[in-house]
Design a protein around this motif. Structure first.
Motif, short mmCIF file in Angstrom:
data_model
loop_
_atom_site.label_atom_id
_atom_site.label_comp_id
_atom_site.label_asym_id
_atom_site.label_seq_id
_atom_site.Cartn_x
_atom_site.Cartn_y
_atom_site.Cartn_z
N LYS A 343 0.80 -1.22 0.00
CA LYS A 343 0.00 0.00 0.00
C LYS A 343 0.84 1.27 0.00
CE LYS A 343 -4.26 -1.88 1.89
NZ LYS A 343 -5.27 -1.82 2.98
N GLN A 344 2.13 1.14 0.20
CA GLN A 344 3.04 2.29 0.06
C GLN A 344 3.60 2.39 -1.35
OE1 GLN A 344 3.41 0.08 2.92
NE2 GLN A 344 1.94 1.53 3.81
N ASP A 345 3.09 1.55 -2.27
CA ASP A 345 3.51 1.48 -3.67
C ASP A 345 4.97 1.07 -3.79
OD1 ASP A 345 2.89 1.52 -6.36
OD2 ASP A 345 3.63 3.56 -6.63
N GLN A 346 5.48 0.30 -2.84
CA GLN A 346 6.78 -0.34 -3.00
C GLN A 346 6.58 -1.60 -3.84
OE1 GLN A 346 7.48 -0.42 1.36
NE2 GLN A 346 9.48 0.44 0.87
N ARG A 347 7.46 -1.78 -4.83
CA ARG A 347 7.31 -2.89 -5.76
C ARG A 347 8.53 -3.80 -5.73
NH1 ARG A 347 3.69 -2.09 -10.59
NH2 ARG A 347 2.22 -0.49 -9.94
N GLY A 348 8.29 -5.11 -5.64
CA GLY A 348 9.36 -6.09 -5.68
C GLY A 348 8.88 -7.37 -6.34
N ILE A 349 9.75 -8.37 -6.39
CA ILE A 349 9.41 -9.66 -6.99
C ILE A 349 9.21 -10.68 -5.87
CG2 ILE A 349 10.07 -11.46 -8.61
CD1 ILE A 349 9.68 -8.65 -9.85
N ALA A 350 8.06 -11.34 -5.89
CA ALA A 350 7.73 -12.37 -4.90
C ALA A 350 7.46 -13.69 -5.62
CB ALA A 350 6.51 -11.96 -4.08
N VAL A 351 7.35 -14.78 -4.84
CA VAL A 351 7.05 -16.07 -5.43
C VAL A 351 6.08 -16.83 -4.52
CG1 VAL A 351 9.01 -17.29 -4.35
CG2 VAL A 351 8.05 -18.13 -6.51
N ALA A 352 5.14 -17.52 -5.15
CA ALA A 352 4.26 -18.47 -4.48
C ALA A 352 4.58 -19.86 -5.02
CB ALA A 352 2.80 -18.13 -4.74
N THR A 353 4.39 -20.88 -4.22
CA THR A 353 4.83 -22.23 -4.60
C THR A 353 3.73 -23.26 -4.37
OG1 THR A 353 5.78 -22.56 -2.40
CG2 THR A 353 7.24 -21.71 -4.12
N SER A 354 3.91 -24.44 -4.98
CA SER A 354 2.92 -25.50 -4.86
C SER A 354 3.08 -26.30 -3.58
CB SER A 354 3.02 -26.43 -6.07
OG SER A 354 4.32 -26.98 -6.19
#
Length: 370
Positions: A343-354
């Motif tokens: 909500k602070q408009d910080q952007r990064g790369i995340a991952v979700a896994t099986s």
């Protein structure tokens, strides 16, 4: 090989409403795809900007040798540049440097302040090698180029970049001097006459469209007959015989929704079907931005998944947007990389896994509130 005339006849046949309906992917097949690709466990952030003046976006993951690599975008207030990172395990990543940088020369104006790149011509097999393929002794990218400073400001067009060097090293790729698709082309379609965005290119050995290279890209265009106060993006197609010269394919987009954004297609082949991972945003029936999929037998007619989102906002680091996917299956596990925005408009790369692989310790830089 099927002769060109027969290919044209076949395409005309499958383009009719009756045959298009017969090409729909069944609900059972769509459910099987969902079960194969779902990633219910969020590991968390894997890459974050060096400081709060930067925003990180749009992961593209590939493999070379025994290591994994990711190209991604950094917006620094001026525009987009393309960066490279590496990993041994798909969870811990190290930055390597730039691959497409700002064009600080008077000879290049159209992409002087925007260079948002995406690796293409990848092994599209689900659970395959995820290696980049060469064509004419080069590796290839397509990219968003623009001449204006700011966040996706001004005219945005699609360019092509290539290199004969190792794509797993940080070095400047060579760019075609002029864009290959623009919003000002004579044959521009109604849905793309404002800005062109992310593109992905596959090599189709079957030539289902009559061409070896197929591009999917999203664009913003007219909203005649709908709410003009909202931003619309839709996904369409272009084709090429040489990776350098492109022509639009069909007049209508291949995937769109009644409101908001449909964008950032990435394709893989699962159980004999083409699967398009994409993101939606600001739709009529759901908030924020989220990742979904569609499936096709012929690369032209797409059946949209109507079930739950693959990834959606749920954590403090992605509570605003969880979107722009790249999905990998490796050693029986599925990794769904995406752009996480808080909500602070910080952007990064995340991952979700099986499977549950624990939680990342990486966080955005804390913003001091006065």
């Amino acid at each position: 090989m099927t002769c060109p005339i027969i290919r044209v006849i076949l395409f005309c046949l499958v383009s009719t409403p009756f045959f298009a309906q017969s090409l729909r992917v069944s609900e059972a097949q769509m459910q099987r795809i969902y079960e194969a690709v779902k990633t219910p466990y969020k590991y968390g952030l894997v890459l974050t900007p060096a400081d709060n003046s930067q925003k990180m976006d749009c992961p593209t993951v590939f493999r070379k040798g025994r290591s994994w690599y990711m190209t991604y975008l950094i917006y620094n207030g001026r525009g987009y540049e393309t960066w490279l990172a590496t990993s041994k395990d798909l969870l811990h990543w190290q930055n390597l440097g730039r691959q497409l940088s700002f064009a600080d020369t008077t000879s290049r104006q159209w992409d002087a302040h925007q260079k948002a790149g995406y690796n293409v011509l990848q092994d599209t097999r689900w659970g395959g090698s995820y290696r980049l393929k060469k064509y004419r002794d080069n590796y290839w990218m397509t990219y968003i180029g623009g001449a204006a400073r700011g966040y996706e400001a001004g005219d945005l067009s699609i360019g092509v970049a290539y290199t004969a060097k190792n794509p797993a090293t940080a070095h400047e790729w060579q760019c075609k001097p002029t864009p290959v698709l623009t919003a000002n082309d004579a044959d521009v379609r109604w849905w793309e006459n404002r800005k062109l965005f992310k593109s992905t290119v596959i090599q189709d050995q079957q030539r289902l469209t009559g061409h070896p290279f197929v591009m999917y890209y999203n664009a913003n265009g007219d909203t005649t007959g709908v709410n003009k106060t909202r931003w619309f993006e839709r996904i369409g197609m272009a084709v090429s015989d040489d990776m350098l010269n492109w022509q639009r394919f069909n007049k209508e987009p291949v995937l769109m929704h009644p409101a908001g954004i449909t964008g950032d297609a990435v394709l893989q082949q699962i159980d004999g079907l083409w699967v398009m991972f994409y993101f939606g945003a600001f739709w009529q029936d759901r908030e924020g931005a989220f990742n979904r999929f569609a499936a096709s037998t012929d690369l032209v007619n797409w059946t949209d998944w109507t079930g739950v989102n693959l990834v959606e906002p749920s954590e403090p680091y992605d509570e605003l947007y969880a979107h722009k996917s790249f999905v990998v299956k490796h050693k029986g596990l599925v990794y769904h990389f995406y752009c996480a925005v808080n909500k602070q408009d910080q952007r990064g790369i995340a991952v979700a896994t099986s499977a549950d692989l624990g939680k990342s310790g990486k966080q955005f830089i804390i913003i001091n509130k006065k």
